[in-house]
Write a protein that holds these residues in place. Sequence first.
Motif, PDB file in Angstrom:
ATOM      1  N   ARG A   5       0.854  -1.176   0.000  1.00  0.00           N
ATOM      2  CA  ARG A   5       0.000   0.000   0.000  1.00  0.00           C
ATOM      3  C   ARG A   5       0.892   1.229   0.000  1.00  0.00           C
ATOM      4  NH1 ARG A   5      -5.149   0.472  -1.528  1.00  0.00           N
ATOM      5  NH2 ARG A   5      -6.355   1.854  -0.243  1.00  0.00           N
ATOM      6  N   ALA A   6       0.694   2.106  -0.963  1.00  0.00           N
ATOM      7  CA  ALA A   6       1.374   3.395  -0.974  1.00  0.00           C
ATOM      8  C   ALA A   6       0.372   4.424  -0.468  1.00  0.00           C
ATOM      9  CB  ALA A   6       1.839   3.760  -2.375  1.00  0.00           C
ATOM     10  N   GLN A   7       0.863   5.370   0.316  1.00  0.00           N
ATOM     11  CA  GLN A   7       0.011   6.436   0.819  1.00  0.00           C
ATOM     12  C   GLN A   7       0.702   7.768   0.592  1.00  0.00           C
ATOM     13  OE1 GLN A   7      -0.671   5.235   4.933  1.00  0.00           O
ATOM     14  NE2 GLN A   7      -2.573   4.257   4.323  1.00  0.00           N
ATOM     15  N   GLU A  53       5.485   0.498  -8.829  1.00  0.00           N
ATOM     16  CA  GLU A  53       4.542   0.964  -9.837  1.00  0.00           C
ATOM     17  C   GLU A  53       3.138   0.614  -9.355  1.00  0.00           C
ATOM     18  OE1 GLU A  53       5.638  -1.170 -13.348  1.00  0.00           O
ATOM     19  OE2 GLU A  53       4.917  -3.079 -12.590  1.00  0.00           O
ATOM     20  N   LEU A  54       2.141   1.271  -9.931  1.00  0.00           N
ATOM     21  CA  LEU A  54       0.762   0.956  -9.570  1.00  0.00           C
ATOM     22  C   LEU A  54       0.464  -0.499  -9.905  1.00  0.00           C
ATOM     23  CD1 LEU A  54      -1.239   4.076 -10.827  1.00  0.00           C
ATOM     24  CD2 LEU A  54      -0.342   3.623  -8.547  1.00  0.00           C
ATOM     25  N   ALA A  55      -0.267  -1.161  -9.032  1.00  0.00           N
ATOM     26  CA  ALA A  55      -0.711  -2.524  -9.312  1.00  0.00           C
ATOM     27  C   ALA A  55      -1.740  -2.460 -10.436  1.00  0.00           C
ATOM     28  CB  ALA A  55      -1.315  -3.147  -8.062  1.00  0.00           C
ATOM     29  N   PRO A  56      -1.852  -3.497 -11.246  1.00  0.00           N
ATOM     30  CA  PRO A  56      -2.835  -3.488 -12.339  1.00  0.00           C
ATOM     31  C   PRO A  56      -4.247  -3.172 -11.811  1.00  0.00           C
ATOM     32  CG  PRO A  56      -1.379  -5.368 -12.552  1.00  0.00           C
ATOM     33  CD  PRO A  56      -1.078  -4.744 -11.218  1.00  0.00           C
ATOM     34  N   GLY A  57      -4.891  -2.207 -12.457  1.00  0.00           N
ATOM     35  CA  GLY A  57      -6.253  -1.828 -12.102  1.00  0.00           C
ATOM     36  C   GLY A  57      -6.373  -0.947 -10.872  1.00  0.00           C
ATOM     37  N   SER A  73     -12.443  21.180  14.206  1.00  0.00           N
ATOM     38  CA  SER A  73     -11.975  22.561  14.078  1.00  0.00           C
ATOM     39  C   SER A  73     -10.474  22.619  13.814  1.00  0.00           C
ATOM     40  CB  SER A  73     -12.311  23.357  15.346  1.00  0.00           C
ATOM     41  OG  SER A  73     -11.547  22.883  16.450  1.00  0.00           O
ATOM     42  N   THR A  74      -9.785  21.462  13.834  1.00  0.00           N
ATOM     43  CA  THR A  74      -8.349  21.442  13.536  1.00  0.00           C
ATOM     44  C   THR A  74      -8.149  21.261  12.028  1.00  0.00           C
ATOM     45  OG1 THR A  74      -8.174  19.051  13.906  1.00  0.00           O
ATOM     46  CG2 THR A  74      -7.788  20.476  15.803  1.00  0.00           C
ATOM     47  N   PRO A  75      -6.967  21.629  11.519  1.00  0.00           N
ATOM     48  CA  PRO A  75      -6.736  21.525  10.077  1.00  0.00           C
ATOM     49  C   PRO A  75      -6.959  20.109   9.540  1.00  0.00           C
ATOM     50  CG  PRO A  75      -5.012  22.828  11.090  1.00  0.00           C
ATOM     51  CD  PRO A  75      -5.829  22.238  12.215  1.00  0.00           C
ATOM     52  N   VAL A  76      -7.409  20.071   8.306  1.00  0.00           N
ATOM     53  CA  VAL A  76      -7.677  18.804   7.619  1.00  0.00           C
ATOM     54  C   VAL A  76      -6.370  18.175   7.162  1.00  0.00           C
ATOM     55  CG1 VAL A  76      -8.709  17.817   5.524  1.00  0.00           C
ATOM     56  CG2 VAL A  76      -9.976  19.489   6.883  1.00  0.00           C
ATOM     57  N   VAL A  77      -6.287  16.863   7.293  1.00  0.00           N
ATOM     58  CA  VAL A  77      -5.177  16.080   6.750  1.00  0.00           C
ATOM     59  C   VAL A  77      -5.755  15.260   5.607  1.00  0.00           C
ATOM     60  CG1 VAL A  77      -3.478  14.287   7.204  1.00  0.00           C
ATOM     61  CG2 VAL A  77      -4.061  15.926   9.009  1.00  0.00           C
ATOM     62  N   LEU A  78      -5.235  15.449   4.403  1.00  0.00           N
ATOM     63  CA  LEU A  78      -5.678  14.664   3.256  1.00  0.00           C
ATOM     64  C   LEU A  78      -4.760  13.460   3.095  1.00  0.00           C
ATOM     65  CD1 LEU A  78      -6.484  17.423   0.634  1.00  0.00           C
ATOM     66  CD2 LEU A  78      -8.096  16.029   1.931  1.00  0.00           C
ATOM     67  N   ILE A  79      -5.362  12.298   2.879  1.00  0.00           N
ATOM     68  CA  ILE A  79      -4.599  11.060   2.733  1.00  0.00           C
ATOM     69  C   ILE A  79      -5.091  10.333   1.492  1.00  0.00           C
ATOM     70  CG2 ILE A  79      -3.943   8.866   3.798  1.00  0.00           C
ATOM     71  CD1 ILE A  79      -4.816  10.187   6.505  1.00  0.00           C
ATOM     72  N   ALA A  80      -4.167   9.980   0.621  1.00  0.00           N
ATOM     73  CA  ALA A  80      -4.487   9.203  -0.575  1.00  0.00           C
ATOM     74  C   ALA A  80      -3.801   7.850  -0.446  1.00  0.00           C
ATOM     75  CB  ALA A  80      -3.989   9.920  -1.822  1.00  0.00           C
ATOM     76  N   ALA A  81      -4.388   6.823  -1.048  1.00  0.00           N
ATOM     77  CA  ALA A  81      -3.793   5.490  -0.979  1.00  0.00           C
ATOM     78  C   ALA A  81      -4.037   4.748  -2.286  1.00  0.00           C
ATOM     79  CB  ALA A  81      -4.392   4.707   0.187  1.00  0.00           C
ATOM     80  N   VAL A  82      -3.110   3.833  -2.594  1.00  0.00           N
ATOM     81  CA  VAL A  82      -3.213   3.022  -3.805  1.00  0.00           C
ATOM     82  C   VAL A  82      -2.371   1.759  -3.601  1.00  0.00           C
ATOM     83  CG1 VAL A  82      -1.220   4.036  -5.020  1.00  0.00           C
ATOM     84  CG2 VAL A  82      -3.152   3.156  -6.344  1.00  0.00           C
ATOM     85  N   ASP A  83      -2.771   0.679  -4.247  1.00  0.00           N
ATOM     86  CA  ASP A  83      -1.978  -0.550  -4.217  1.00  0.00           C
ATOM     87  C   ASP A  83      -0.854  -0.452  -5.237  1.00  0.00           C
ATOM     88  OD1 ASP A  83      -3.473  -1.816  -2.227  1.00  0.00           O
ATOM     89  OD2 ASP A  83      -4.876  -2.654  -3.676  1.00  0.00           O
ATOM     90  N   VAL A  84       0.344  -0.884  -4.828  1.00  0.00           N
ATOM     91  CA  VAL A  84       1.514  -0.864  -5.711  1.00  0.00           C
ATOM     92  C   VAL A  84       2.208  -2.214  -5.662  1.00  0.00           C
ATOM     93  CG1 VAL A  84       1.882   1.630  -5.439  1.00  0.00           C
ATOM     94  CG2 VAL A  84       3.055   0.044  -3.887  1.00  0.00           C
ATOM     95  N   ARG A  85       3.089  -2.412  -6.612  1.00  0.00           N
ATOM     96  CA  ARG A  85       3.940  -3.605  -6.647  1.00  0.00           C
ATOM     97  C   ARG A  85       5.339  -3.174  -7.033  1.00  0.00           C
ATOM     98  NH1 ARG A  85       1.911  -6.433 -12.305  1.00  0.00           N
ATOM     99  NH2 ARG A  85       2.798  -4.849 -13.667  1.00  0.00           N
ATOM    100  N   GLN A  87       8.540  -2.797  -9.228  1.00  0.00           N
ATOM    101  CA  GLN A  87       8.739  -2.777 -10.667  1.00  0.00           C
ATOM    102  C   GLN A  87       9.523  -4.007 -11.073  1.00  0.00           C
ATOM    103  OE1 GLN A  87      10.763   0.995 -11.143  1.00  0.00           O
ATOM    104  NE2 GLN A  87       8.962   1.837 -12.154  1.00  0.00           N
ATOM    105  N   GLU A  88       9.263  -4.483 -12.245  1.00  0.00           N
ATOM    106  CA  GLU A  88       9.989  -5.633 -12.786  1.00  0.00           C
ATOM    107  C   GLU A  88      11.486  -5.352 -12.739  1.00  0.00           C
ATOM    108  OE1 GLU A  88       9.667  -9.438 -14.812  1.00  0.00           O
ATOM    109  OE2 GLU A  88       8.053  -8.154 -14.138  1.00  0.00           O
ATOM    110  N   GLY A  89      12.236  -6.203 -12.073  1.00  0.00           N
ATOM    111  CA  GLY A  89      13.688  -6.058 -12.007  1.00  0.00           C
ATOM    112  C   GLY A  89      14.177  -5.027 -11.026  1.00  0.00           C
ATOM    113  N   ALA A  90      13.271  -4.382 -10.271  1.00  0.00           N
ATOM    114  CA  ALA A  90      13.675  -3.346  -9.333  1.00  0.00           C
ATOM    115  C   ALA A  90      13.980  -3.949  -7.970  1.00  0.00           C
ATOM    116  CB  ALA A  90      12.580  -2.289  -9.187  1.00  0.00           C
ATOM    117  N   THR A  91      14.846  -3.289  -7.231  1.00  0.00           N
ATOM    118  CA  THR A  91      15.068  -3.639  -5.840  1.00  0.00           C
ATOM    119  C   THR A  91      14.666  -2.443  -5.002  1.00  0.00           C
ATOM    120  OG1 THR A  91      17.356  -2.894  -5.948  1.00  0.00           O
ATOM    121  CG2 THR A  91      16.941  -5.244  -6.305  1.00  0.00           C
ATOM    122  N   ALA A  92      13.633  -2.624  -4.181  1.00  0.00           N
ATOM    123  CA  ALA A  92      13.126  -1.504  -3.381  1.00  0.00           C
ATOM    124  C   ALA A  92      13.793  -1.436  -2.043  1.00  0.00           C
ATOM    125  CB  ALA A  92      11.621  -1.661  -3.202  1.00  0.00           C
TER     126      ALA A  92
END
Length: 92
Positions: A5-7, A53-57, A73-85, A87-92
């Motif tokens: 999960r990337a956020q 990279e983004l996971a398919p779909g 009444s406190t400031p808003v925190v925006l959070i986005a999320a997406v599934d990732v995998r 990359q082919e041949g990458a070392t994370a």
Amino acid sequence: MSTWRAQMASDGGPWSLYVVVYGESEWPTVQWESGPVPTGAQRREALASLGYELAPGAEWSWIEDSQKPDDDSTPVVLIAAVDVREQEGATA
């Protein structure tokens, strides 16, 4: 192939994008110092720089929170999320 999960989050300051890797003390992270919400292309480039990279779909989803739970009444925190995998041949 495994997925993670990337956020991306901001409370009005810099945007941080990170990949949640359980069991690790430091997660792969990219930060934008200022400016508007990073574009889809900027997010893909940031993920690629981390070896992901983004996971398919997969699509980004957005939620909002407040800096202090149960206090809208406190400031808003925006959070986005997406599934990732890795990359082919990458070392994370």
